[in-house]
Design a protein around this motif. Structure first.
Motif, PDB file in Angstrom:
ATOM      1  N   ASN A   6       0.848   3.353  -2.976  1.00 12.84           N
ATOM      2  CA  ASN A   6      -0.312   4.193  -3.277  1.00 12.84           C
ATOM      3  C   ASN A   6      -0.053   5.659  -2.999  1.00 12.84           C
ATOM      4  O   ASN A   6      -0.776   6.524  -3.471  1.00 12.84           O
ATOM      5  CB  ASN A   6      -1.515   3.754  -2.437  1.00 12.84           C
ATOM      6  CG  ASN A   6      -1.926   2.342  -2.758  1.00 12.84           C
ATOM      7  OD1 ASN A   6      -1.571   1.821  -3.810  1.00 12.84           O
ATOM      8  ND2 ASN A   6      -2.645   1.715  -1.863  1.00 12.84           N
ATOM      9  N   PHE A   7       0.975   5.941  -2.185  1.00 16.01           N
ATOM     10  CA  PHE A   7       1.231   7.344  -1.860  1.00 16.01           C
ATOM     11  C   PHE A   7       1.824   8.100  -3.041  1.00 16.01           C
ATOM     12  O   PHE A   7       1.914   9.314  -3.016  1.00 16.01           O
ATOM     13  CB  PHE A   7       2.093   7.458  -0.613  1.00 16.01           C
ATOM     14  CG  PHE A   7       1.319   7.064   0.604  1.00 16.01           C
ATOM     15  CD1 PHE A   7       0.341   7.912   1.084  1.00 16.01           C
ATOM     16  CD2 PHE A   7       1.513   5.856   1.216  1.00 16.01           C
ATOM     17  CE1 PHE A   7      -0.416   7.551   2.175  1.00 16.01           C
ATOM     18  CE2 PHE A   7       0.755   5.484   2.313  1.00 16.01           C
ATOM     19  CZ  PHE A   7      -0.208   6.342   2.789  1.00 16.01           C
ATOM     20  N   PHE A  52      -5.686   9.522  -3.618  1.00 16.81           N
ATOM     21  CA  PHE A  52      -4.645   8.628  -4.108  1.00 16.81           C
ATOM     22  C   PHE A  52      -4.272   7.458  -3.202  1.00 16.81           C
ATOM     23  O   PHE A  52      -4.057   6.367  -3.705  1.00 16.81           O
ATOM     24  CB  PHE A  52      -3.407   9.397  -4.572  1.00 16.81           C
ATOM     25  CG  PHE A  52      -2.763  10.253  -3.514  1.00 16.81           C
ATOM     26  CD1 PHE A  52      -3.208  11.535  -3.270  1.00 16.81           C
ATOM     27  CD2 PHE A  52      -1.715   9.761  -2.776  1.00 16.81           C
ATOM     28  CE1 PHE A  52      -2.630  12.330  -2.309  1.00 16.81           C
ATOM     29  CE2 PHE A  52      -1.114  10.544  -1.803  1.00 16.81           C
ATOM     30  CZ  PHE A  52      -1.581  11.839  -1.570  1.00 16.81           C
ATOM     31  N   VAL A  58       5.372   0.968  -8.921  1.00 17.97           N
ATOM     32  CA  VAL A  58       4.184   1.646  -9.444  1.00 17.97           C
ATOM     33  C   VAL A  58       4.127   1.522 -10.962  1.00 17.97           C
ATOM     34  O   VAL A  58       3.085   1.204 -11.541  1.00 17.97           O
ATOM     35  CB  VAL A  58       4.185   3.131  -9.031  1.00 17.97           C
ATOM     36  CG1 VAL A  58       3.131   3.908  -9.776  1.00 17.97           C
ATOM     37  CG2 VAL A  58       3.969   3.252  -7.536  1.00 17.97           C
ATOM     38  N   SER A  93      -6.384  10.989  -9.013  1.00 19.90           N
ATOM     39  CA  SER A  93      -6.049   9.568  -9.028  1.00 19.90           C
ATOM     40  C   SER A  93      -7.312   8.727  -8.928  1.00 19.90           C
ATOM     41  O   SER A  93      -7.465   7.719  -9.628  1.00 19.90           O
ATOM     42  CB  SER A  93      -5.136   9.223  -7.856  1.00 19.90           C
ATOM     43  OG  SER A  93      -3.998  10.025  -7.848  1.00 19.90           O
ATOM     44  N   SER A 130       1.582  16.552  -2.329  1.00 19.39           N
ATOM     45  CA  SER A 130       0.229  16.014  -2.461  1.00 19.39           C
ATOM     46  C   SER A 130      -0.328  15.632  -1.090  1.00 19.39           C
ATOM     47  O   SER A 130      -1.516  15.822  -0.833  1.00 19.39           O
ATOM     48  CB  SER A 130       0.155  14.862  -3.463  1.00 19.39           C
ATOM     49  OG  SER A 130       1.194  13.963  -3.306  1.00 19.39           O
ATOM     50  N   LEU A 131       0.531  15.149  -0.192  1.00 17.59           N
ATOM     51  CA  LEU A 131       0.057  14.850   1.162  1.00 17.59           C
ATOM     52  C   LEU A 131      -0.331  16.136   1.895  1.00 17.59           C
ATOM     53  O   LEU A 131      -1.394  16.218   2.495  1.00 17.59           O
ATOM     54  CB  LEU A 131       1.136  14.115   1.962  1.00 17.59           C
ATOM     55  CG  LEU A 131       1.398  12.676   1.537  1.00 17.59           C
ATOM     56  CD1 LEU A 131       2.506  12.077   2.379  1.00 17.59           C
ATOM     57  CD2 LEU A 131       0.133  11.844   1.668  1.00 17.59           C
ATOM     58  N   PRO A 134      -0.792  -7.554  -6.095  1.00 19.20           N
ATOM     59  CA  PRO A 134       0.302  -6.647  -5.717  1.00 19.20           C
ATOM     60  C   PRO A 134       1.410  -7.349  -4.923  1.00 19.20           C
ATOM     61  O   PRO A 134       2.592  -7.100  -5.166  1.00 19.20           O
ATOM     62  CB  PRO A 134      -0.408  -5.591  -4.873  1.00 19.20           C
ATOM     63  CG  PRO A 134      -1.798  -5.558  -5.404  1.00 19.20           C
ATOM     64  CD  PRO A 134      -2.109  -6.965  -5.813  1.00 19.20           C
ATOM     65  N   ARG A 147      -5.997 -11.164 -13.433  1.00 22.94           N
ATOM     66  CA  ARG A 147      -5.739 -10.280 -12.300  1.00 22.94           C
ATOM     67  C   ARG A 147      -4.264 -10.343 -11.946  1.00 22.94           C
ATOM     68  O   ARG A 147      -3.619 -11.377 -12.135  1.00 22.94           O
ATOM     69  CB  ARG A 147      -6.528 -10.744 -11.067  1.00 22.94           C
ATOM     70  CG  ARG A 147      -7.960 -10.314 -11.063  1.00 22.94           C
ATOM     71  CD  ARG A 147      -8.639 -10.829  -9.817  1.00 22.94           C
ATOM     72  NE  ARG A 147      -8.183 -10.134  -8.622  1.00 22.94           N
ATOM     73  CZ  ARG A 147      -8.648  -8.965  -8.226  1.00 22.94           C
ATOM     74  NH1 ARG A 147      -9.563  -8.350  -8.932  1.00 22.94           N
ATOM     75  NH2 ARG A 147      -8.201  -8.399  -7.124  1.00 22.94           N
ATOM     76  N   SER A 206       0.771   9.432  -6.038  1.00 25.34           N
ATOM     77  CA  SER A 206      -0.514   9.650  -6.709  1.00 25.34           C
ATOM     78  C   SER A 206      -0.334   9.635  -8.222  1.00 25.34           C
ATOM     79  O   SER A 206       0.763   9.863  -8.726  1.00 25.34           O
ATOM     80  CB  SER A 206      -1.113  10.974  -6.260  1.00 25.34           C
ATOM     81  OG  SER A 206      -0.391  12.040  -6.798  1.00 25.34           O
ATOM     82  N   HIS A 207      -1.425   9.388  -8.939  1.00 27.31           N
ATOM     83  CA  HIS A 207      -1.341   9.354 -10.411  1.00 27.31           C
ATOM     84  C   HIS A 207      -0.745  10.642 -10.977  1.00 27.31           C
ATOM     85  O   HIS A 207       0.145  10.575 -11.821  1.00 27.31           O
ATOM     86  CB  HIS A 207      -2.715   9.101 -11.025  1.00 27.31           C
ATOM     87  CG  HIS A 207      -3.273   7.749 -10.723  1.00 27.31           C
ATOM     88  ND1 HIS A 207      -4.178   7.123 -11.540  1.00 27.31           N
ATOM     89  CD2 HIS A 207      -3.045   6.886  -9.705  1.00 27.31           C
ATOM     90  CE1 HIS A 207      -4.505   5.955 -11.023  1.00 27.31           C
ATOM     91  NE2 HIS A 207      -3.836   5.783  -9.905  1.00 27.31           N
ATOM     92  N   PRO A 208      -1.213  11.816 -10.564  1.00 28.15           N
ATOM     93  CA  PRO A 208      -0.619  13.035 -11.158  1.00 28.15           C
ATOM     94  C   PRO A 208       0.879  13.141 -10.892  1.00 28.15           C
ATOM     95  O   PRO A 208       1.632  13.564 -11.773  1.00 28.15           O
ATOM     96  CB  PRO A 208      -1.372  14.174 -10.467  1.00 28.15           C
ATOM     97  CG  PRO A 208      -2.647  13.572 -10.008  1.00 28.15           C
ATOM     98  CD  PRO A 208      -2.330  12.152  -9.667  1.00 28.15           C
ATOM     99  N   PHE A 210       0.820  -1.218   0.000  1.00 25.76           N
ATOM    100  CA  PHE A 210       0.000   0.000   0.000  1.00 25.76           C
ATOM    101  C   PHE A 210       0.852   1.266   0.000  1.00 25.76           C
ATOM    102  O   PHE A 210       0.389   2.334  -0.396  1.00 25.76           O
ATOM    103  CB  PHE A 210      -0.970   0.001   1.180  1.00 25.76           C
ATOM    104  CG  PHE A 210      -0.375   0.422   2.490  1.00 25.76           C
ATOM    105  CD1 PHE A 210      -0.406   1.746   2.876  1.00 25.76           C
ATOM    106  CD2 PHE A 210       0.227  -0.499   3.333  1.00 25.76           C
ATOM    107  CE1 PHE A 210       0.142   2.145   4.079  1.00 25.76           C
ATOM    108  CE2 PHE A 210       0.776  -0.114   4.530  1.00 25.76           C
ATOM    109  CZ  PHE A 210       0.737   1.209   4.905  1.00 25.76           C
TER     110      PHE A 210
END
Lengths: 588, 588
Positions: free
Chosen positions: A128-129, B474, A282, B510, A424-425, A301, A298, A131-133, A125
C-alpha cells in the motif's frame, strides 16, 4: 487456518466441468499465441536469451493456477518487471552471460521468497505504500524508457545504459549508421501492430467473420507479424545482409536448474528483489481486482502474494526470471472467456509444446519485430494525462508523481520509485505536522458545530471550542502547543477550552506530553481544558495514563453536551424546534 | 520581515538597566564557575584538547545573545552533542590530532550552516520528527554510554570504542591494572560531587548563610573539587606517580582559525552534522520552552535555529566544536536570576578572562576529576522510568523508545537515533494503514452518533452509517475498499451507505481512486454512497476533482441531517425534548 484458505484451486476445482474446460481452452490458445512473441521480447528486454522468456511462461503459470486467487490473471514476464531485472543486473554482469542468467534466476528466487514470506506474515499491506500516483507515474515513465531503449533494435545499432541521459545521445550518434533493412522491418512491424491493435477486428468483421471470431483472430496480429518477418528473412537471406535475428533457441522443456546460490550476491540483489516484488504485486493485484470486480468475484491479497511467490520460485528453478501478472494478457484472457486458472494450465501446456516443437522455426525472427512488439505494448501503458489530473486534485500527490517520472527517466527505475515513495511519505508527514485547526461554533438550531470562518454559527465568549483536524502525534505535538497559545492570547475572556476530538484518531506519547504542558499553561492563565467527542480507542488509551485523573476538566460525549454544561444559557436559546431551523448553508 | 524579527536582542536591549545588569552579572559568575570544569570535561569527552571546551564557551555565547530568543538559555558544549561529535570523528582520525581538531571545527561549521539555513527556510518543523519517547530514550542511553565511557579515566586505564559492546570488555580486562591513586581521586570526587549536588546547600544554610547565598555557593561544588584535586596533585607530586592530568593548556584567547575546508570530508560528515543539529536543537528548544513558560515568555523556533546556528558558526571559527543549549547550566542561570541574554555575554567574558589568566593553574587538574564531573552530570539525565510509562501508555511509542535505547547502547549514538526515528515513523504508518472504522448509530434523544459496539444507539436498517477514524490516503486506500465490501456483504437490507467523515482530515489521490471504485461497486449492489460531516479543507479539495458531480450521492452537513433525509421516520421519533433525554453513558 484451513488448507483451502491457501489453495483456492480446491474451490474452483470442485465444480470444474467440460463447458469451463472448453472456454478455458479457447482463451489459452489465444493467450499462447500472444505470449510467444511477448515472452521472447521481454526476455530480450531483461537482457536474457529469448528462450528464458518461454521458460518463465511454463511452470510459473502452473504455480499461480494452484495458489493464486484471481480467476483470470495471466502470469508471466511483463515489461516493467523485465526492465527492473535488467536495471538490477546490467551493472553486475555482461548481458546474456552465464553469470547474468544465474543472477536473474537468483533474483526470481529472492522475489519468490519475499512474496511467499509476505504472504505467511500477512505483510501485504507493505504494497500500500506505493501510492496510486507513484505507481501510475512509474509505469508511464518505465513505458517511455522501455520504448526508447528498444529503438536501438529498430535501428540496428547498439546502445547501452539505464536512463534516457545515457541512451539518447548514443541513439543520436548511432543514427547515421542505422541498418536500412532492419529499419524497414521494424517500421513495417510497428505500423502493422499499431494498426492491427484497433483496426484489424472491424476489417475482419467486414470480411464476414463473426464478432467473436474476428476479435480472437485480431489478437493474433503479433503472430502474423512474426510469421511474415520470418518468411521474409528466410526468403531474402536478410541475416547475411546484417539483420539481427533471434538465432538458435534450444529446443525442449527446461530442466530443473539451480540459480546462482551466492549469499553475497543475494544480499546485493535483495533491495532490487524487494522493489520488483512490491511493484509486481501492486501491478498484479490491481489488474486482478479490476477483472474480479467485473464478475463480482474477490481476490485475496494473501493468496495473490503466495500465488506470485510460488510462480517466481518455480521461475527460479526452471531457468526463468522474475514474473508477475500482466495487464494486457490478463485482459485478453478475460475477454477470450477464461473461467478459471485452468486456462493458465492450458497456456503453460501450449508454451511447453511450442518450446518442444516451434523453436527451430523462430531462428530467423528479426529482433526488430520483437522490439516493435514491446514498443506497441508499453506505449499503451503511458498515461501522462494522469499527471495533470493528479496535479489539479492534490499538489503533494502531483509532486510525488512528477518526481517519480523524472527520477525514472533521468536516473533509473529503482531510484525513481524510491524517490516517489519517499517523497509521498515525507509530504504526508509534512502535511500532518501542521494540521488544520478550526475554531467551531454551533450551527443555529442544531447540535452540530462547524468552523466559524466558513459557517454562520454561534460562539460563546467564555468557551473556546477548538476542533483539531489531525491525529495528535509527534510531528505535530509542538505545533498544537503553539496554536493553543496563540488562540488563548487573542481571547482574554475565555475560561474554558474544549478540544473537539472528532478528527483525532490517535494521541501518542509525545502528544500526551504536549497536552499535559498545555493543561499546565492554561491553568496559569485561569483556563480549564476539556475534551469532547473523544473516540473509543483514544479514550481507552488515555485511561492507561494518569492524564484523565489530573487534567482537571471533563470529557463530554459531544461538543453540544460540553456547551450545554459550560454555557447553558447559550444552547437552550439556540436549539430551536426542528421545523424552525435556520439555514445551515455555508457562506458563499 | 523586520530586522527586529531576526534580532531579539534589539527588544530586550532597549530597556536594559542597571538592576538587570546586576542580576545578570551574578548569574554569569555562577555559570562561569560551573562552566569551567564542564567545558574542559566535555572537550575531553569529545576527544579534543581541554582548551577547545573553553574556546567553545566564548564566542558562541555572544552569538546566541545576539540572535537567540530565549532569555535564560546557556549555550556551550553539552554532554550528548560532545558524545555525538566523538562518535562522528573517532572512526576518521586519531583523537586529539590536528586533523581531528580541524574536523571538529568543520562539524561545527556544517552544523551552524544547517541550523542557519533551517532558520531561513523555516524548516524547524523537521525537529518534530524526533518524538518525545525517542529523544528521552536517546538522552538516557547516551547518559549511560557517556558514564561508562568515563570509567576508564576514573580507573586510570585506557579503553576505546563507541558502544558498550566494545568498551565494557576492555574495562573488565583493564580492571586489574587500575591505577590506585587515580581511583582514589576519582572516587573521592564522585562522592563529593554527588553529595554536594543535594546536600551542600542545606549544610551551608545551617552554617548561617542565607538561602540565596547557600544556593549559589553550593553550585561551586565542582570548582571546590577541582581546587582540592589540583592542590593534592601539586603537593603530593601525583603526576610523577602516574596520575593523568590535564597538562599544558595554551594561555590566551583563541585567534580566528579556519576549520578544515575539505569538500569530501564535509560530505562525509554531513549526516552526522544533521543529526547533531537536530538533537541539539530539540534539546535546546525543550529547555528554552520550559524556562520561558515559567516566566510567561515565549521562544521562537526560527530565532532559536538562528541563535544556535550562529553560535556553531562562531565555534567553527574560534577553535571550538559543536555546541547547543545545555539543560543544567540553563537551569542554574535561571535560578541564579539571569534576566536577559546579557548574562551570556558576561559569562563569555568570564570564560575569556579564565583562558587568559587561569589556564596555568589548571595544569595539575587530574582527568579523573573531570570524568567524575561528567558522570554526575549525565547520570541525572538518565530516566529509565520514562520507558515503563511510555510502554504502558502506547506500545508503538514504547517499542520506538526501547529500540532507541538498545540501538544507542549496542550499536552507537547515530544508529540508535536513526533506528528510533525510522521505527516511530514506520509504526505510525503501519497503524494508519489499518484504520479503526466504526458503524455508528444515533445516541437516543440527541443528534449525536456513536459506535454501535460501545453505546446503546439506534440504527436504521436501510442506512449504514460508517465512521472512518483516519485520513484516507495511500497506505489505507485499499483497506477501505475491503472493509466496505465486507460490511455490505453482511447487511443485505442496506440501500444507503453514509460515510461519516468527521475523522477524515485528508483524502489523497489514491483514496479518491478507491472511493470511485467503491461507488461503482456499491452501485452494482444497488447501494448509494453519501458523505457527511466533510471538513472544509477536504471539501475544497474534492471540488477540484469530478467526484462530487458523478458519485450520485449527497454531502450532508451532519450525520443527523443525513439520517433525517434518508430515514426520516427514525430521527423524528428519537429526537426527544432535551429534558427527557435518555442516558447516554457508554456500556459498562
Amino acid at each position: 487456518m484451513k488448507l483451502s484458505h491457501w489453495l483456492p484451486c480446491l474451490e474452483w476445482g470442485r465444480c470444474y466441468d467440460r463447458s469451463s474446460a472448453a472456454q478455458d481452452g479457447l482463451a489459452a490458445l489465444i493467450v499462447t499465441l500472444m505470449l510467444i512473441p511477448q515472452s521472447l521480447a521481454y526476455a530480450m528486454l531483461a537482457g536474457l536469451p529469448p528462450v528464458t522468456g518461454l521458460y518463465a511462461s511454463i511452470l510459473p503459470l502452473l504455480a499461480y493456477a494452484v495458489f493464486g486467487s484471481s480467476r483470470t490473471l495471466a502470469v508471466g514476464p511483463v515489461a516493467v518487471v523485465s526492465l527492473m531485472t535488467a536495471a538490477a543486473l546490467a551493472p553486475l554482469f555482461p548481458a546474456g552471460s552465464e553469470a547474468y542468467i544465474g543472477a536473474a534466476m537468483l533474483l526470481a528466487l529472492l522475489s519468490g521468497l519475499l512474496l511467499s514470506s509476505m504472504a505467511m506474515l500477512r505483510l501485504g499491506f507493505l504494497a500500500n505504500f506505493l501510492s496510486h500516483p507513484v505507481v501510475s507515474g512509474f509505469i508511464s515513465a518505465s513505458g517511455i524508457l522501455i520504448a526508447v531503449g528498444q529503438l536501438k533494435h529498430l535501428l540496428g545499432i547498439s546502445a547501452s545504459g539505464e536512463s534516457l541521459r545515457q541512451v539518447i545521445p548514443q541513439l543520436w550518434l548511432g543514427l547515421p549508421s542505422a541498418h536500412w533493412q532492419t529499419v524497414l522491418i521494424g517500421v513495417f512491424s510497428l505500423v502493422w501492430l499499431w494498426w492491427a491493435r484497433a483496426r484489424l477486428k472491424p476489417v475482419l468483421q467486414r470480411m464476414g467473420l463473426s464478432v467473436q471470431m474476428a476479435g480472437n483472430l485480431a489478437k493474433a496480429g503479433p503472430v502474423m507479424a512474426i510469421i511474415a518477418a520470418i518468411t521474409a528473412v528466410s526468403l531474402l537471406q536478410l541475416e547475411h545482409a546484417g539483420v539481427k535475428v533471434v538465432g538458435v533457441i534450444p529446443q525442449g522443456l527446461p530442466g530443473l536448474m539451480l540459480p546462482t546460490l551466492d549469499i553475497a550476491l543475494a544480499m546485493q540483489l535483495l533491495p532490487a528483489a524487494l522493489l520488483i516484488s512490491l511493484v509486481g504485486f501492486v501491478e498484479s493485484v490491481s489488474v486482478g481486482q479490476t477483472l474480479a470486480a467485473k464478475r463480482r468475484q474477490r481476490i485475496e491479497p494473501d493468496n495473490e502474494l503466495l500465488g506470485l511467490g510460488t510462480a517466481n520460485l518455480s521461475a527460479a528453478f526452471s531457468g526463468g526470471f522474475p514474473v508477475t501478472g500482466g495487464f494486457s494478457r490478463s485482459v485478453v484472457n478475460y475477454d477470450a472467456g477464461a473461467q478459471t486458472p485452468m486456462a493458465g494450465v492450458f497456456t503453460a501446456a501450449g508454451i511447453g509444446l511450442s518450446v518442444m516443437l516451434l523453436t527451430p522455426l523462430l531462428h530467423n525472427l528479426p529482433q526488430a519485430v520483437l522490439a516493435a512488439t514491446i514498443i506497441v505494448a508499453v506505449l499503451s501503458l503511458v498515461d501522462l494525462g494522469s499527471l495533470s489530473r493528479t496535479w489539479r486534485y492534490s499538489r503533494p500527490d502531483g509532486v510525488a508523481q512528477l518526481a517519480t517520472i523524472i527520477g525514472v527517466l533521468l536516473i533509473g527505475v529503482e531510484a525513481g520509485i524510491l524517490i516517489g515513495v519517499g517523497l509521498s511519505l515525507l509530504l504526508f508527514l509534512w502535511r500532518t505536522s501542521q494540521p488544520h485547526m478550526a475554531v467551531v461554533g454551533q450551527v443555529p438550531g442544531s447540535e452540530h458545530f462547524r468552523n466559524i470562518e466558513r459557517f454562520a454559527v454561534i460562539e460563546s465568549p467564555n468557551v473556546l471550542s477548538l476542533r483539531v483536524d489531525e491525529s495528535l502525534y509527534f510531528p505535530n505535538a509542538r505545533y498544537l502547543e503553539d496554536r493553543i497559545g496563540e488562540l488563548i492570547a487573542n481571547r482574554p475572556q475565555v475560561r474554558h477550552l474544549v478540544l473537539m476530538c472528532s478528527g483525532v484518531n490517535l494521541i501518542d506519547a509525545s502528544a500526551l506530553d504536549s497536552l499535559e504542558a498545555v493543561v499546565e499553561r492554561l491553568k496559569t492563565a485561569n483556563i480549564q481544558l476539556h475534551l469532547s467527542e473523544v473516540k473509543g480507542p483514544v479514550m481507552d488509551q488515555l485511561r492507561r495514563s494518569s492524564f484523565l485523573q489530573h487534567f482537571g476538566g471533563q470529557v463530554f460525549i459531544s461538543q453540544f453536551e460540553a456547551l450545554k454544561a459550560l454555557a447553558p444559557q447559550l444552547t437552550q436559546q439556540t436549539l430551536l424546534p426542528s421545523n424552525l431551523r435556520a439555514d445551515t448553508q455555508p457562506h458563499a
